[in-house]
Design a protein around this motif. Sequence first.
Motif, PDB file in Angstrom:
ATOM      1  N   ALA A 117       0.828  -1.206   0.000  1.00  0.00           N
ATOM      2  CA  ALA A 117       0.000   0.000   0.000  1.00  0.00           C
ATOM      3  C   ALA A 117       0.867   1.262   0.000  1.00  0.00           C
ATOM      4  N   ALA A 118       1.895   1.287   0.824  1.00  0.00           N
ATOM      5  CA  ALA A 118       2.745   2.470   0.943  1.00  0.00           C
ATOM      6  C   ALA A 118       3.501   2.771  -0.349  1.00  0.00           C
ATOM      7  N   GLU A 119       3.905   1.713  -1.039  1.00  0.00           N
ATOM      8  CA  GLU A 119       4.707   1.872  -2.255  1.00  0.00           C
ATOM      9  C   GLU A 119       3.880   1.754  -3.535  1.00  0.00           C
ATOM     10  N   ASN A 120       2.558   1.534  -3.387  1.00  0.00           N
ATOM     11  CA  ASN A 120       1.664   1.367  -4.538  1.00  0.00           C
ATOM     12  C   ASN A 120       2.157   0.249  -5.469  1.00  0.00           C
ATOM     13  N   LEU A 121       2.355  -0.935  -4.878  1.00  0.00           N
ATOM     14  CA  LEU A 121       2.906  -2.085  -5.605  1.00  0.00           C
ATOM     15  C   LEU A 121       1.827  -3.139  -5.859  1.00  0.00           C
ATOM     16  N   PRO A 122       1.885  -3.816  -7.013  1.00  0.00           N
ATOM     17  CA  PRO A 122       0.910  -4.873  -7.309  1.00  0.00           C
ATOM     18  C   PRO A 122       1.204  -6.170  -6.567  1.00  0.00           C
ATOM     19  N   GLY A 123       2.406  -6.286  -6.066  1.00  0.00           N
ATOM     20  CA  GLY A 123       2.834  -7.487  -5.359  1.00  0.00           C
ATOM     21  C   GLY A 123       4.262  -7.308  -4.903  1.00  0.00           C
ATOM     22  N   LEU A 124       4.781  -8.328  -4.251  1.00  0.00           N
ATOM     23  CA  LEU A 124       6.151  -8.284  -3.743  1.00  0.00           C
ATOM     24  C   LEU A 124       6.910  -9.527  -4.178  1.00  0.00           C
ATOM     25  N   ILE A 125       8.202  -9.393  -4.264  1.00  0.00           N
ATOM     26  CA  ILE A 125       9.063 -10.541  -4.531  1.00  0.00           C
ATOM     27  C   ILE A 125       9.368 -11.194  -3.181  1.00  0.00           C
ATOM     28  N   VAL A 126       9.168 -12.505  -3.120  1.00  0.00           N
ATOM     29  CA  VAL A 126       9.497 -13.265  -1.917  1.00  0.00           C
ATOM     30  C   VAL A 126      10.879 -13.872  -2.147  1.00  0.00           C
ATOM     31  N   VAL A 127      11.757 -13.662  -1.182  1.00  0.00           N
ATOM     32  CA  VAL A 127      13.120 -14.166  -1.293  1.00  0.00           C
ATOM     33  C   VAL A 127      13.415 -15.183  -0.198  1.00  0.00           C
ATOM     34  N   ASP A 128      14.346 -16.049  -0.504  1.00  0.00           N
ATOM     35  CA  ASP A 128      14.905 -16.977   0.469  1.00  0.00           C
ATOM     36  C   ASP A 128      16.370 -16.588   0.568  1.00  0.00           C
ATOM     37  N   GLY A 129      16.725 -15.900   1.643  1.00  0.00           N
ATOM     38  CA  GLY A 129      18.062 -15.302   1.717  1.00  0.00           C
ATOM     39  C   GLY A 129      18.090 -14.138   0.753  1.00  0.00           C
ATOM     40  N   ASP A 130      18.917 -14.239  -0.294  1.00  0.00           N
ATOM     41  CA  ASP A 130      18.955 -13.188  -1.309  1.00  0.00           C
ATOM     42  C   ASP A 130      18.469 -13.682  -2.666  1.00  0.00           C
TER      43      ASP A 130
ATOM     44  N   PRO B  78      15.512 -14.882  -5.280  1.00  0.00           N
ATOM     45  CA  PRO B  78      14.071 -14.757  -5.514  1.00  0.00           C
ATOM     46  C   PRO B  78      13.412 -16.128  -5.586  1.00  0.00           C
ATOM     47  N   VAL B  79      12.230 -16.262  -4.944  1.00  0.00           N
ATOM     48  CA  VAL B  79      11.532 -17.548  -4.884  1.00  0.00           C
ATOM     49  C   VAL B  79      10.184 -17.510  -5.601  1.00  0.00           C
ATOM     50  N   THR B  80       9.379 -16.509  -5.277  1.00  0.00           N
ATOM     51  CA  THR B  80       8.043 -16.427  -5.849  1.00  0.00           C
ATOM     52  C   THR B  80       7.534 -14.997  -5.726  1.00  0.00           C
ATOM     53  N   ILE B  81       6.307 -14.799  -6.191  1.00  0.00           N
ATOM     54  CA  ILE B  81       5.640 -13.506  -6.077  1.00  0.00           C
ATOM     55  C   ILE B  81       4.504 -13.632  -5.075  1.00  0.00           C
ATOM     56  N   LEU B  82       4.351 -12.624  -4.235  1.00  0.00           N
ATOM     57  CA  LEU B  82       3.173 -12.506  -3.382  1.00  0.00           C
ATOM     58  C   LEU B  82       2.308 -11.423  -4.008  1.00  0.00           C
ATOM     59  N   PRO B  83       1.290 -11.829  -4.798  1.00  0.00           N
ATOM     60  CA  PRO B  83       0.422 -10.810  -5.396  1.00  0.00           C
ATOM     61  C   PRO B  83      -0.494 -10.194  -4.349  1.00  0.00           C
ATOM     62  N   GLY B  84      -0.825  -8.926  -4.531  1.00  0.00           N
ATOM     63  CA  GLY B  84      -1.746  -8.255  -3.623  1.00  0.00           C
ATOM     64  C   GLY B  84      -3.076  -8.971  -3.540  1.00  0.00           C
ATOM     65  N   THR B  85      -3.504  -9.581  -4.644  1.00  0.00           N
ATOM     66  CA  THR B  85      -4.779 -10.298  -4.646  1.00  0.00           C
ATOM     67  C   THR B  85      -4.746 -11.506  -3.718  1.00  0.00           C
ATOM     68  N   GLN B  86      -3.578 -12.089  -3.529  1.00  0.00           N
ATOM     69  CA  GLN B  86      -3.453 -13.237  -2.620  1.00  0.00           C
ATOM     70  C   GLN B  86      -3.601 -12.772  -1.175  1.00  0.00           C
TER      71      GLN B  86
ATOM     72  N   LEU C 287       7.872 -17.678 -10.272  1.00  0.00           N
ATOM     73  CA  LEU C 287       8.396 -16.328 -10.424  1.00  0.00           C
ATOM     74  C   LEU C 287       9.142 -16.240 -11.746  1.00  0.00           C
ATOM     75  N   PRO C 288       8.726 -15.332 -12.604  1.00  0.00           N
ATOM     76  CA  PRO C 288       9.485 -15.153 -13.835  1.00  0.00           C
ATOM     77  C   PRO C 288      10.843 -14.536 -13.505  1.00  0.00           C
ATOM     78  N   VAL C 289      11.898 -15.261 -13.830  1.00  0.00           N
ATOM     79  CA  VAL C 289      13.256 -14.780 -13.590  1.00  0.00           C
ATOM     80  C   VAL C 289      14.009 -14.823 -14.906  1.00  0.00           C
ATOM     81  N   LEU C 290      14.662 -13.736 -15.224  1.00  0.00           N
ATOM     82  CA  LEU C 290      15.489 -13.664 -16.421  1.00  0.00           C
ATOM     83  C   LEU C 290      16.896 -13.244 -16.034  1.00  0.00           C
TER      84      LEU C 290
END
Length: 146
Positions: free
Chosen positions: A27-40, A42-50, A98-101
């Motif tokens: 909400a503070a950053e006006n983001l559609p979701g967040l990246i979930v990390v394990d350490g450093d 990237p693992v998955t996305i936490l969408p706001g809808t979830q 998580l789409p990772v490139l």
Amino acid sequence: MRAGELAAPYPTVDLSTPVIDAARLMAAENLPGLIVVDGDRPVTILPGTQVLQLAVPGYCQDDPALARVIDERSADLFVRNLGDRTVAEALPQEHRDLPVLEPDATVLEIAAVMARSRSPLVAIAEHNGPLLGVITLDALLERVLA
């Protein structure tokens, strides 16, 4: 332009982060979701809808008309249903891929991955490496429409 040049820092959470804190960050950053990390990494996305799915009572999800019978004051407090739950509990049983490139991906590759995965976020990392940054749909569109 390559992915490494478009990638920007982006907020992350880990599996033990309280989901209410994740929601506040979105909400503070006006983001559609967040990246979930394990350490450093990237693992998955936490969408706001979830997050909403976890907060909104099941009976209201099953029949949205039932939400109308809740008084407005109580309805405004539905996020309290999140309680002490963590990001791990907010994620679906099968984590969203998580789409990772890699940093050398082209703009067309980024667009293709976003379109295929229906994700507004693409993480940029070397193979199994730490998160280098994220490309948002807004940043991609801004680049290709410039």
